[in-house]
Design an enzyme around this catalytic site. Structure first.
Site, short mmCIF file in Angstrom:
data_model
loop_
_atom_site.label_atom_id
_atom_site.label_comp_id
_atom_site.label_asym_id
_atom_site.label_seq_id
_atom_site.Cartn_x
_atom_site.Cartn_y
_atom_site.Cartn_z
N PRO A 294 -25.86 -8.59 35.81
CA PRO A 294 -26.68 -7.65 35.03
C PRO A 294 -27.19 -6.53 35.92
CG PRO A 294 -27.31 -9.93 34.55
CD PRO A 294 -26.35 -9.98 35.71
N GLU A 295 -27.22 -5.33 35.35
CA GLU A 295 -27.69 -4.17 36.09
C GLU A 295 -29.09 -3.80 35.59
OE1 GLU A 295 -24.58 -1.16 36.37
OE2 GLU A 295 -23.04 -2.71 36.26
N LYS B 238 -32.00 -4.28 40.21
CA LYS B 238 -31.46 -5.46 39.54
C LYS B 238 -32.21 -6.73 39.91
CE LYS B 238 -27.30 -4.42 41.22
NZ LYS B 238 -25.84 -4.49 41.50
N HIS C 257 -25.97 -25.76 30.28
CA HIS C 257 -26.02 -25.13 31.59
C HIS C 257 -27.45 -24.80 32.02
CE1 HIS C 257 -21.70 -24.92 31.23
NE2 HIS C 257 -21.80 -24.18 30.14
N ARG D 34 -12.93 -3.94 43.47
CA ARG D 34 -13.37 -4.07 42.09
C ARG D 34 -12.73 -2.96 41.27
NH1 ARG D 34 -19.61 -3.76 42.33
NH2 ARG D 34 -19.35 -4.49 44.47
#
Length: 284
Positions: free
Chosen positions: A2-3, A57, A86, A271
């Site tokens: 997540p940013e 972040k 989880h 990436r």
């Protein structure tokens, strides 16, 4: 991972569930969740969360004596009464409520940390007035939505280095919060190739790229961030909707909304980077 818009959405979502709550007990259900702490999460017992702060972040919950730093990794979530298999840790509060940390891929972690004074004397992060920051976050630069973040100073620092513009955007020590998604979107908005050398850019051009990054993250934050799957949701399970507004990231083969050329995917810094080869030409 997540940013900034996603983490800020989570920060806001946490407030009604943790603010002014005192930890009664902690349950570590997977060893990786507390792997960074030699004493586990036990120091949290008896502590009250007085604020929830974020820089870039990075997210942390301030107590009277320290902070609980939450690194979300690729799939970390805070959820209320989660049915997920989880769940990696649960914090029970003295008022009978609780909150779960869910992390399918187990890259995230929780870490009870000490606080250090901020070098510039300003608040450590958004959501807190304390001029203090967790020791493990102290190396992170102020983010682009922080009023104390000076874009001119950021651009000057980037210009003085010898690197590529996307590499600079992802450098969290310069300006934090930008990840792969919003870097690609900012560069598309600025018509700038991700591999363009900062030495070949003017300081004004560099500042413009960062301004576009700030603007695109503000738009994303307004709709709860970007969700591609169930691995990013808010505390109440809601998804963000900015993926519907993306212009470059994940749009390989689709026409550029500006010129119609097919969006191209290249590999850079191990990436994916997404760009329009017509709008974002690489001259140097």
């Amino acid at each position: 991972m997540p940013e900034l818009p996603e983490v800020e959405t989570i920060r806001q979502g946490l407030l009604p569930y943790v603010l002014d709550k005192t930890v009664k007990s902690v349950h570590v259900l997977h060893p990786r969740v507390a792997r960074m702490s030699p004493v586990g999460l036990d120091p949290l017992v008896g502590q009250t969360f007085v604020s929830v702060a974020r820089r870039g972040k990075y997210l942390w919950l301030n107590t009277e004596v320290g902070a609980l730093v939450a690194h979300l990794g690729m799939s970390g979530q805070f959820r209320i009464n989660s049915p997920s298999p989880h769940v990696r840790a649960t914090l029970d509060f003295t008022d009978g409520s609780s909150i779960d940390f869910v992390d399918q891929r187990t890259f995230g972690h929780l870490y009870p940390d000490t606080l250090l004074p901020t070098p510039d004397g300003g608040p450590g992060g958004h959501g807190s007035k304390l001029a203090m920051i967790p020791a493990s976050v102290a190396h992170i630069g102020r983010d682009l939505l922080d009023p104390l973040c000076d874009l001119t100073a950021v651009a000057k620092r980037v210009k003085s280095g010898r690197t590529e513009i996307k590499r600079a955007l992802l450098n969290q020590s310069i300006a934090s919060g930008i990840g792969n998604i919003y870097a690609d979107e900012a560069l598309w908005e600025a018509k700038t190739h991700p591999q363009k050398k900062t030495s070949a850019m003017t300081q004004r051009n560099i500042e413009y790229v960062y301004a576009q990054a700030r603007e695109v993250m503000e738009r994303a934050l307004a709709v709860g961030g970007t969700s591609f799957d169930a691995l990013y949701v808010n505390v109440n399970g809601e998804s963000g909707y900015f993926d519907r507004s993306l212009n470059a990231y994940g749009k390989t083969g689709l026409p550029c909304r500006r010129c119609g050329t097919s969006i191209q995917r290249i590999v850079f810094m191990n990436r994916s980077s997404h760009l329009c080869p017509a709008c974002q030409r690489r001259s140097r």
